[in-house]
Design a protein around this motif. Structure first.
Motif, PDB file in Angstrom:
ATOM      1  N   TYR A   1      17.289   6.043 -42.083  1.00  0.00           N
ATOM      2  CA  TYR A   1      16.385   7.105 -41.642  1.00  0.00           C
ATOM      3  C   TYR A   1      15.120   6.503 -41.040  1.00  0.00           C
ATOM      4  N   PRO A   2      14.691   7.029 -39.910  1.00  0.00           N
ATOM      5  CA  PRO A   2      13.399   6.587 -39.362  1.00  0.00           C
ATOM      6  C   PRO A   2      12.251   7.265 -40.113  1.00  0.00           C
ATOM      7  N   SER A   3      11.013   6.847 -39.815  1.00  0.00           N
ATOM      8  CA  SER A   3       9.854   7.556 -40.381  1.00  0.00           C
ATOM      9  C   SER A   3       9.694   8.884 -39.640  1.00  0.00           C
ATOM     10  N   TYR A   4       9.077   9.862 -40.290  1.00  0.00           N
ATOM     11  CA  TYR A   4       8.899  11.175 -39.667  1.00  0.00           C
ATOM     12  C   TYR A   4       8.007  11.116 -38.427  1.00  0.00           C
ATOM     13  N   GLU A   5       6.923  10.333 -38.512  1.00  0.00           N
ATOM     14  CA  GLU A   5       5.932  10.373 -37.425  1.00  0.00           C
ATOM     15  C   GLU A   5       6.244   9.391 -36.294  1.00  0.00           C
ATOM     16  N   GLY A   6       7.275   8.574 -36.462  1.00  0.00           N
ATOM     17  CA  GLY A   6       7.615   7.584 -35.448  1.00  0.00           C
ATOM     18  C   GLY A   6       7.169   6.197 -35.884  1.00  0.00           C
ATOM     19  N   MET A   7       7.837   5.174 -35.358  1.00  0.00           N
ATOM     20  CA  MET A   7       7.479   3.784 -35.678  1.00  0.00           C
ATOM     21  C   MET A   7       6.046   3.518 -35.209  1.00  0.00           C
ATOM     22  N   LEU A   8       5.317   2.742 -35.971  1.00  0.00           N
ATOM     23  CA  LEU A   8       3.948   2.421 -35.548  1.00  0.00           C
ATOM     24  C   LEU A   8       3.970   1.728 -34.181  1.00  0.00           C
ATOM     25  N   ALA A   9       4.956   0.852 -33.977  1.00  0.00           N
ATOM     26  CA  ALA A   9       5.034   0.133 -32.692  1.00  0.00           C
ATOM     27  C   ALA A   9       5.220   1.113 -31.523  1.00  0.00           C
ATOM     28  N   PHE A  10       5.965   2.182 -31.757  1.00  0.00           N
ATOM     29  CA  PHE A  10       6.135   3.197 -30.708  1.00  0.00           C
ATOM     30  C   PHE A  10       4.813   3.910 -30.445  1.00  0.00           C
ATOM     31  N   ARG A  11       4.137   4.292 -31.533  1.00  0.00           N
ATOM     32  CA  ARG A  11       2.870   5.018 -31.365  1.00  0.00           C
ATOM     33  C   ARG A  11       1.805   4.117 -30.730  1.00  0.00           C
ATOM     34  N   GLU A  12       1.872   2.816 -31.050  1.00  0.00           N
ATOM     35  CA  GLU A  12       0.947   1.871 -30.393  1.00  0.00           C
ATOM     36  C   GLU A  12       1.258   1.747 -28.900  1.00  0.00           C
ATOM     37  N   ALA A  13       2.549   1.759 -28.561  1.00  0.00           N
ATOM     38  CA  ALA A  13       2.930   1.667 -27.145  1.00  0.00           C
ATOM     39  C   ALA A  13       2.437   2.900 -26.374  1.00  0.00           C
ATOM     40  N   VAL A  14       2.459   4.055 -27.039  1.00  0.00           N
ATOM     41  CA  VAL A  14       1.928   5.280 -26.428  1.00  0.00           C
ATOM     42  C   VAL A  14       0.416   5.135 -26.212  1.00  0.00           C
ATOM     43  N   ALA A  15      -0.282   4.629 -27.249  1.00  0.00           N
ATOM     44  CA  ALA A  15      -1.735   4.447 -27.138  1.00  0.00           C
ATOM     45  C   ALA A  15      -2.064   3.487 -25.993  1.00  0.00           C
ATOM     46  N   GLU A  16      -1.275   2.414 -25.862  1.00  0.00           N
ATOM     47  CA  GLU A  16      -1.496   1.460 -24.757  1.00  0.00           C
ATOM     48  C   GLU A  16      -1.311   2.146 -23.405  1.00  0.00           C
ATOM     49  N   ARG A  17      -0.321   3.038 -23.345  1.00  0.00           N
ATOM     50  CA  ARG A  17      -0.068   3.745 -22.091  1.00  0.00           C
ATOM     51  C   ARG A  17      -1.259   4.637 -21.717  1.00  0.00           C
ATOM     52  N   TYR A  18      -1.869   5.297 -22.710  1.00  0.00           N
ATOM     53  CA  TYR A  18      -3.028   6.153 -22.417  1.00  0.00           C
ATOM     54  C   TYR A  18      -4.231   5.328 -21.983  1.00  0.00           C
ATOM     55  N   ARG A  19      -4.382   4.129 -22.576  1.00  0.00           N
ATOM     56  CA  ARG A  19      -5.478   3.255 -22.157  1.00  0.00           C
ATOM     57  C   ARG A  19      -5.248   2.805 -20.710  1.00  0.00           C
TER      58      ARG A  19
END
Ligand code: PLP
Length: 383
Positions: A64-82
């Motif tokens: 099972y994955p985490s509910y909120e998404g992998m931290l690495a995925f969420r970091e990649a999203v944050a990098e994209r917004y920057r």
């Protein structure tokens, strides 16, 4: 079997109806050219597919994955917004993974909408903005997108009692189906309106990566105050030809993100980590594949616009999205679409996106140039 009231109240799903008509034509032996559905015809870039293949072999991704998404995925999203918008996001609190943005668009209503609450949504628009509130027991109130207002909603025109009861509002630029874009002035107006009236703004930015002629798409989150009032939802579907993978994200106000997360904890068990690893490769890798996509859509747009103008239609060149929104001569979008279908060409009648879409049809640029040219030749015979 008796369906629940909420199912009976739903409008018919637009693309199901269209699919039936296309299938019937095909059964008759017609080689149908479809500009109907907004689903990229191009494959997912190779480096993304490879990342998924590699991720499949890791046993930790079989659980099972985490509910909120992998931290690495969420970091990649944050990098994209920057990188793309100059926005700093806290990947732990201000980003959540979605199983495609449709999932998030639907589920967020369950976190914030009570019976009697109003959700303001653009008409014409993506059908889930209207059905989400209905499922949650709220009232969906249409904000017309009119050509004379550049397909932006007129916030002043929304009746006072609806504004008072409004809990959420949807905006969507670059826009499906009209292909319109929004500038800073509009986002500032939306943020002021939301602050004054205590409304949560949800900005669906599924086409943020598809823009032509060097046009720079802005994100709602770029503007001062945005994070106090709302979120942006974006998807890998259109940017990276990943509609079949089901991966997207919401970003912005941490309380809104947490509310959405609470619903999701009780509905799904998170996006597959295999898919998230593919998404990380997409977000962090070279963006040349996105630029190549845009070049392809731009060439198709130019061929279609030139051809339609030659046929005598008055059509604007869109700055973004892979759609063309065209006014039909006699104002009846269904009749016009049926006329084209006789020649084996499928377009989406604007009325299917809401009553204010009447008078227009939508072409999705999801056919190669040769097929567009063929479709134009066929159209010449029927219009
Ligand atoms: C395609 C589309 C989406 C859905 O994208 P998924 O992430 O594939 O669910 C959301 N909003 C709009 C306006 C779209 O056109």
């Amino acid at each position: 079997m008796e369906y629940a009231e909420r199912i009976k109240k739903l409008p018919p799903y637009l693309f199901a109806e269209l699919d039936r008509k296309i299938a019937q034509k095909r059964k008759e032996g017609v080689d149908v050219i479809s500009f109907g559905v907004g689903d990229p015809d191009l494959p997912t870039p190779e480096h993304i597919v490879k990342a998924a293949c590699d991720a499949t072999k890791k046993p930790e991704n079989h659980r099972y994955p985490s509910y909120e998404g992998m931290l690495a995925f969420r970091e990649a999203v944050a990098e994209r917004y920057r990188r793309d918008f100059g926005v700093e996001l806290d990947p732990e609190k201000e980003v959540i993974a979605l199983i495609g943005s449709k999932e998030g668009v639907h589920n967020i209503h369950f976190a914030f909408v009570n019976p009697g609450d109003v959700v303001l949504y653009p008409d014409p628009g993506y059908p889930v903005y209207r059905t989400g509130p209905l499922f949650a027991g709220g009232e969906a109130y249409a904000m017309p997108l009119r050509k004379e207002n550049n397909f932006l909603p007129d916030l002043e025109a929304i009746p006072r009692d609806k504004v008072k009861k409004a809990k959420m509002m949807w905006i969507n630029y670059p826009n499906n189906p009209t292909a319109a874009v929004a500038e800073a002035e509009f986002y500032r107006e939306v943020i002021d309106f939301a602050q004054d009236n205590d409304i949560i703004v949800c900005s669906d930015e599924a086409y943020s990566a598809i823009a032509f002629d060097g046009y720079r798409v802005r994100s709602f989150l770029e503007f001062e105050g945005a994070r106090e009032v709302g979120i942006a939802i974006d998807s890998l579907s259109k940017a990276y030809n990943m509609t079949g993978w089901r991966i997207a994200y919401a970003a912005g106000n941490s309380e809104v993100i947490a509310g959405l997360g609470k619903v999701k904890t009780n509905v799904d068990s998170g996006a597959s980590q295999i898919i998230q690893e593919a998404a990380i490769a997409a977000l962090r890798g070279s963006q040349e594949c996105v630029r190549e996509n845009v070049r392809i859509y731009q060439e198709r747009r130019d061929v279609l616009v030139r051809g339609l103008r030659k046929l005598g239609f008055n059509v604007d060149k869109p700055k973004a999205t892979f759609y063309l929104w065209m006014e039909v001569p006699d104002g009846n979008s269904m009749a016009f679409a049926e006329k084209l279908l006789e020649a084996g060409v499928v377009v989406t009648p604007g009325v299917g996106f809401g009553e204010h879409g009447e008078g227009f049809v939508r072409f999705a640029l999801t056919q190669p140039v040769a097929r567009i040219e063929e479709a134009l030749e066929r159209m010449e015979r029927v219009v």
